[in-house]
Write a protein that holds these residues in place. Sequence first.
Motif, short mmCIF file in Angstrom:
data_model
loop_
_atom_site.label_atom_id
_atom_site.label_comp_id
_atom_site.label_asym_id
_atom_site.label_seq_id
_atom_site.Cartn_x
_atom_site.Cartn_y
_atom_site.Cartn_z
N HIS A 152 1.26 -1.34 0.22
CA HIS A 152 0.04 0.08 0.12
C HIS A 152 1.05 1.55 -0.12
O HIS A 152 2.43 1.50 0.67
CB HIS A 152 -0.61 0.21 1.10
N GLU A 153 0.62 2.51 -0.35
CA GLU A 153 1.12 3.48 -0.24
C GLU A 153 -0.11 4.58 0.12
O GLU A 153 -0.39 5.14 0.47
CB GLU A 153 1.47 4.22 -2.23
N VAL A 154 1.39 5.69 0.26
CA VAL A 154 0.18 6.24 0.82
C VAL A 154 0.01 8.06 -0.64
O VAL A 154 0.66 8.50 -1.13
CB VAL A 154 0.85 7.82 2.00
N PHE A 155 -0.86 8.71 -0.97
CA PHE A 155 -1.66 9.74 -1.99
C PHE A 155 -1.30 10.84 -1.36
O PHE A 155 -2.47 10.81 -0.47
CB PHE A 155 -3.04 8.86 -2.48
N ASP A 156 -0.33 11.73 -1.69
CA ASP A 156 -0.27 12.99 -0.98
C ASP A 156 0.32 13.90 -2.31
O ASP A 156 0.75 13.99 -2.58
CB ASP A 156 1.22 13.13 -0.29
N LEU A 171 -3.53 9.63 -8.87
CA LEU A 171 -4.17 8.22 -7.97
C LEU A 171 -4.25 7.26 -8.18
O LEU A 171 -3.15 6.61 -7.69
CB LEU A 171 -5.36 8.89 -7.54
N ALA A 172 -4.03 6.95 -9.38
CA ALA A 172 -3.89 5.75 -10.12
C ALA A 172 -3.31 5.62 -10.44
O ALA A 172 -2.06 3.97 -10.30
CB ALA A 172 -4.48 5.46 -11.34
N ALA A 173 -1.89 6.47 -10.75
CA ALA A 173 -0.57 6.36 -11.05
C ALA A 173 -0.33 5.77 -9.33
O ALA A 173 1.38 4.72 -9.28
CB ALA A 173 0.12 7.27 -11.68
N THR A 174 0.08 6.58 -8.88
CA THR A 174 0.68 6.23 -6.82
C THR A 174 0.24 4.86 -6.67
O THR A 174 0.41 4.43 -5.82
CB THR A 174 -0.65 6.85 -6.32
N LEU A 175 -1.44 3.77 -6.91
CA LEU A 175 -1.49 3.16 -6.70
C LEU A 175 -0.61 1.47 -7.05
O LEU A 175 -0.51 0.67 -6.66
CB LEU A 175 -3.19 2.96 -6.91
N GLY A 176 -0.42 1.95 -8.57
CA GLY A 176 0.49 0.96 -9.61
C GLY A 176 -0.39 -0.89 -8.61
O GLY A 176 -0.74 -0.09 -9.35
N ARG A 177 1.10 -1.11 -8.27
CA ARG A 177 -0.40 -2.86 -8.67
C ARG A 177 0.08 -2.97 -7.17
O ARG A 177 -0.83 -4.38 -6.49
CB ARG A 177 1.32 -3.80 -9.41
N ARG A 178 -0.36 -1.52 -6.45
CA ARG A 178 -0.41 -2.38 -4.87
C ARG A 178 -2.12 -2.93 -4.67
O ARG A 178 -2.94 -2.27 -5.79
CB ARG A 178 0.37 -1.07 -3.76
N LYS A 179 -2.31 -2.96 -3.56
CA LYS A 179 -4.13 -3.90 -3.32
C LYS A 179 -4.17 -2.21 -2.09
O LYS A 179 -5.86 -2.08 -1.96
CB LYS A 179 -4.34 -4.80 -2.57
N ALA A 180 -3.52 -1.05 -2.14
CA ALA A 180 -4.87 -0.07 -1.10
C ALA A 180 -4.04 1.27 -1.11
O ALA A 180 -2.74 1.05 -1.59
CB ALA A 180 -4.67 -0.65 0.26
N LEU A 181 -4.46 2.46 -1.27
CA LEU A 181 -4.18 3.32 -0.73
C LEU A 181 -4.40 4.27 0.51
O LEU A 181 -5.37 3.92 1.07
CB LEU A 181 -4.04 4.73 -2.43
N ILE A 182 -3.37 5.01 1.31
CA ILE A 182 -4.02 5.37 2.19
C ILE A 182 -4.45 7.38 1.36
O ILE A 182 -3.26 7.65 1.34
CB ILE A 182 -2.93 5.95 3.27
N LEU A 183 -5.12 7.84 1.74
CA LEU A 183 -5.76 8.49 0.93
C LEU A 183 -5.36 10.11 2.18
O LEU A 183 -5.93 10.36 2.31
CB LEU A 183 -6.72 9.57 -0.24
N LYS A 184 -4.02 11.13 1.96
CA LYS A 184 -4.17 11.54 3.21
C LYS A 184 -4.48 12.55 3.53
O LYS A 184 -5.41 13.29 1.90
CB LYS A 184 -2.52 12.45 2.65
N ASN A 185 -4.72 12.68 4.31
CA ASN A 185 -6.42 13.82 4.72
C ASN A 185 -7.85 13.74 4.72
O ASN A 185 -8.84 13.90 3.81
CB ASN A 185 -6.19 14.94 4.97
N HIS A 186 -7.95 11.95 3.85
CA HIS A 186 -8.71 12.29 2.88
C HIS A 186 -9.87 10.32 3.54
O HIS A 186 -10.90 10.15 3.82
CB HIS A 186 -9.26 11.49 2.25
N GLY A 187 -8.65 9.19 2.80
CA GLY A 187 -9.27 8.21 3.62
C GLY A 187 -8.22 7.06 3.10
O GLY A 187 -7.55 7.01 2.51
N LEU A 188 -9.41 6.07 2.77
CA LEU A 188 -8.01 4.60 2.53
C LEU A 188 -9.76 4.12 0.91
O LEU A 188 -10.39 4.34 0.90
CB LEU A 188 -8.72 3.84 3.56
N LEU A 189 -8.74 3.37 0.48
CA LEU A 189 -9.25 3.04 -0.55
C LEU A 189 -7.92 1.45 -0.83
O LEU A 189 -7.18 1.64 -1.25
CB LEU A 189 -8.80 4.05 -2.15
#
Length: 262
Positions: A152-156, A171-189
């Motif tokens: 997982h990665e942080v979208f910042d 956002l999609a580029a930050t996700l890459g091949r991972r299963k999850a993102l932490i959207l900073k000051n926002h929430g989870l995906l």
Amino acid sequence: MSSATAQSPRPGFALHYRESSSDIEAERLHRKQRLAATFRLFARYGFDQGLAGHVTVRDPEFPERFWINPLGQHFATIRVSDLQLVDHRGEILIGDRPINNAGFVIHSAIHAAHPEVLAAAHTHSTYGKAWAALGRRLDPISQDACAFFDDHEVFDPFSGVVLEPSEGERLAATLGRRKALILKNHGLLTVGPTIEAAAWWFISMDNAARTQLLAEAAGAVQPIDEQTARLTASQVGTHKGGYFSFQPLYQWITQAEPELLD
């Protein structure tokens, strides 16, 4: 206890992973039923807040289209027949209600950039938002948290509601091949190759965020070492594992609220 008793169950008693059906209508119904069940489950977990939150799953016949929840309908009331079909241009092909614009921008970008992603989930869950405010990745502090180790990665940074296509693409580029993102000051995906996996990973990630918030409030946390965390991730962090973990929840919610299948 004898050595025979302590052995793993025989293969004949193993769980069986479902492969996609070649029958388009049967596969479409399967995905929509699991999507509707996901919204009901998310309501039970308290992941609903006003107009925020959206989960999508690709259509099996037209992979450039995806099913999504209508704007303004509470998760706890969503049925299969309420789901709407939208294409990557934002045109609603099935349904007569609006959809969340930010949800469209986020999900259309993810589905377009990652053909391996069948489903994606994002809500403004309380613990997800609290953890996202810290702007850091989750640590492997438990066996369950290891499912997200190095996956997982942080979208910042946060730049407001995601309404611009360029922001969705970032956002999609930050996700890459991972299963999850932490959207900073926002929430989870979370995302997955099945709707079951994407839904389970969201529930599991929100729980991991809650667990770490509690642990850090109590004292100095002792993370699992990298080698062990990586091994554990390979054991508990597979998408098949996510699929199987969703099954008891689906059984429970469809028995408790069978009308969701209408």
